[in-house]
Design a protein around this motif. Structure first.
Motif, short mmCIF file in Angstrom:
data_model
loop_
_atom_site.label_atom_id
_atom_site.label_comp_id
_atom_site.label_asym_id
_atom_site.label_seq_id
_atom_site.Cartn_x
_atom_site.Cartn_y
_atom_site.Cartn_z
N LEU A 1 3.17 12.46 -9.16
CA LEU A 1 2.57 11.14 -9.02
C LEU A 1 2.72 10.72 -7.57
O LEU A 1 3.79 10.86 -6.98
N LEU A 2 1.65 10.17 -6.99
CA LEU A 2 1.65 9.83 -5.57
C LEU A 2 0.97 8.49 -5.36
O LEU A 2 -0.14 8.26 -5.83
N SER A 3 1.66 7.61 -4.65
CA SER A 3 1.07 6.33 -4.26
C SER A 3 0.38 6.50 -2.92
O SER A 3 0.96 7.02 -1.98
N GLY A 4 -0.87 6.06 -2.84
CA GLY A 4 -1.61 6.12 -1.59
C GLY A 4 -1.28 4.96 -0.67
O GLY A 4 -1.80 4.87 0.43
N ASP A 5 -0.42 4.04 -1.14
CA ASP A 5 0.01 2.88 -0.37
C ASP A 5 -1.20 2.09 0.11
O ASP A 5 -1.90 1.49 -0.71
N ASP A 6 -1.50 2.09 1.38
CA ASP A 6 -2.59 1.26 1.90
C ASP A 6 -3.98 1.88 1.76
O ASP A 6 -4.95 1.34 2.28
N ASP A 7 -4.11 3.01 1.07
CA ASP A 7 -5.46 3.51 0.79
C ASP A 7 -5.97 2.96 -0.55
O ASP A 7 -7.04 3.31 -1.00
N HIS A 8 -5.16 2.11 -1.19
CA HIS A 8 -5.54 1.37 -2.39
C HIS A 8 -5.62 2.24 -3.65
O HIS A 8 -6.23 1.84 -4.62
N LYS A 9 -5.01 3.43 -3.63
CA LYS A 9 -5.16 4.35 -4.76
C LYS A 9 -3.80 4.91 -5.20
O LYS A 9 -2.84 4.92 -4.45
N GLY B 1 -8.90 -2.24 -2.51
CA GLY B 1 -8.28 -3.22 -1.63
C GLY B 1 -6.87 -3.51 -2.11
O GLY B 1 -6.57 -3.39 -3.29
N GLY B 2 -5.99 -3.86 -1.21
CA GLY B 2 -4.62 -4.17 -1.58
C GLY B 2 -3.72 -2.95 -1.50
O GLY B 2 -4.14 -1.86 -1.17
N THR B 3 -2.46 -3.17 -1.84
CA THR B 3 -1.44 -2.14 -1.72
C THR B 3 -0.97 -1.66 -3.08
O THR B 3 -0.64 -2.47 -3.94
N VAL B 4 -0.94 -0.36 -3.26
CA VAL B 4 -0.36 0.26 -4.45
C VAL B 4 1.08 0.61 -4.11
O VAL B 4 1.35 1.27 -3.12
N GLY B 5 2.01 0.16 -4.93
CA GLY B 5 3.42 0.39 -4.66
C GLY B 5 3.94 1.68 -5.26
O GLY B 5 3.17 2.54 -5.67
N GLY B 6 5.26 1.81 -5.29
CA GLY B 6 5.91 2.99 -5.84
C GLY B 6 5.67 3.12 -7.33
O GLY B 6 5.84 2.17 -8.09
N ILE B 7 5.28 4.30 -7.77
CA ILE B 7 4.92 4.56 -9.16
C ILE B 7 6.17 4.99 -9.93
O ILE B 7 7.00 5.73 -9.42
N SER B 8 6.27 4.52 -11.18
CA SER B 8 7.37 4.91 -12.06
C SER B 8 6.79 5.49 -13.34
O SER B 8 5.65 5.23 -13.69
N TYR C 1 -2.47 8.57 -7.34
CA TYR C 1 -2.96 9.91 -7.64
C TYR C 1 -2.04 10.63 -8.60
O TYR C 1 -0.82 10.42 -8.59
N LEU C 2 -2.63 11.54 -9.39
CA LEU C 2 -1.89 12.48 -10.20
C LEU C 2 -2.28 13.87 -9.72
O LEU C 2 -3.45 14.25 -9.79
N LEU C 3 -1.30 14.60 -9.16
CA LEU C 3 -1.56 15.95 -8.65
C LEU C 3 -1.17 16.96 -9.71
O LEU C 3 -0.14 16.81 -10.37
N HIS C 4 -2.00 17.99 -9.88
CA HIS C 4 -1.74 19.05 -10.85
C HIS C 4 -2.01 20.40 -10.20
O HIS C 4 -2.88 20.53 -9.35
N ASN D 1 -4.55 20.26 -7.06
CA ASN D 1 -5.73 19.40 -7.11
C ASN D 1 -5.24 18.01 -7.47
O ASN D 1 -4.09 17.84 -7.90
N TYR D 2 -6.09 17.01 -7.33
CA TYR D 2 -5.65 15.67 -7.68
C TYR D 2 -6.74 14.90 -8.41
O TYR D 2 -7.93 15.18 -8.27
N ASP D 3 -6.30 13.93 -9.20
CA ASP D 3 -7.16 12.95 -9.84
C ASP D 3 -6.72 11.58 -9.35
O ASP D 3 -5.52 11.31 -9.22
N VAL D 4 -7.66 10.71 -9.07
CA VAL D 4 -7.35 9.32 -8.74
C VAL D 4 -7.14 8.61 -10.07
O VAL D 4 -8.05 8.58 -10.90
N ILE D 5 -5.94 8.07 -10.30
CA ILE D 5 -5.69 7.38 -11.56
C ILE D 5 -5.96 5.89 -11.47
O ILE D 5 -6.15 5.24 -12.49
N ILE D 6 -5.99 5.36 -10.25
CA ILE D 6 -6.41 3.97 -10.05
C ILE D 6 -6.93 3.82 -8.64
O ILE D 6 -6.42 4.42 -7.70
N ASN D 7 -7.99 3.03 -8.50
CA ASN D 7 -8.54 2.68 -7.19
C ASN D 7 -8.67 1.16 -7.17
O ASN D 7 -9.51 0.60 -7.86
N MET D 8 -7.83 0.52 -6.38
CA MET D 8 -7.79 -0.94 -6.33
C MET D 8 -8.92 -1.53 -5.49
O MET D 8 -9.16 -2.72 -5.55
#
Length: 80
Positions: free
Chosen positions: A10-18, A44-51, A20-23, A35-42
């Motif tokens: 799991l990867l937070s794009g931080d200020d890229d607003h996304k 705009g805004g900041t995506v924080g640390g994923i749990s 990711y789930l890498l497999h 490879n990766y899938d975008v699991i959320i695209n905001m």
């Protein structure tokens, strides 16, 4: 029991607003490309640390993605 699967990442794009789930691209022990899938695209805004954790005991992992600019935490269930 030995697990021969490569880890999901799991990867937070931080200020890229996304987020990711890498497999793994292959099961080869010599190929560690992902490879990766975008699991959320905001959009705009900041995506924080994923749990992640199986919070309801159903054997499936829940993923929590904080969207600071929206004052929201998104939850997804990882289907195996």
């Amino acid at each position: 029991m030995k697990n021969n699967r490569k880890p999901l990442i799991l990867l937070s794009g931080d200020d890229d607003h996304k987020a990711y789930l890498l497999h793994a691209s292959s099961n080869s022990t010599y190929d560690w490309s992902y490879n990766y899938d975008v699991i959320i695209n905001m959009h705009g805004g900041t995506v924080g640390g994923i749990s992640y954790k199986d919070v309801d005991g159903d054997g499936k992992i829940e993923i929590f993605v904080p969207a600071y600019s929206n004052n929201t935490v998104y939850m997804y269930t990882l289907e195996s």
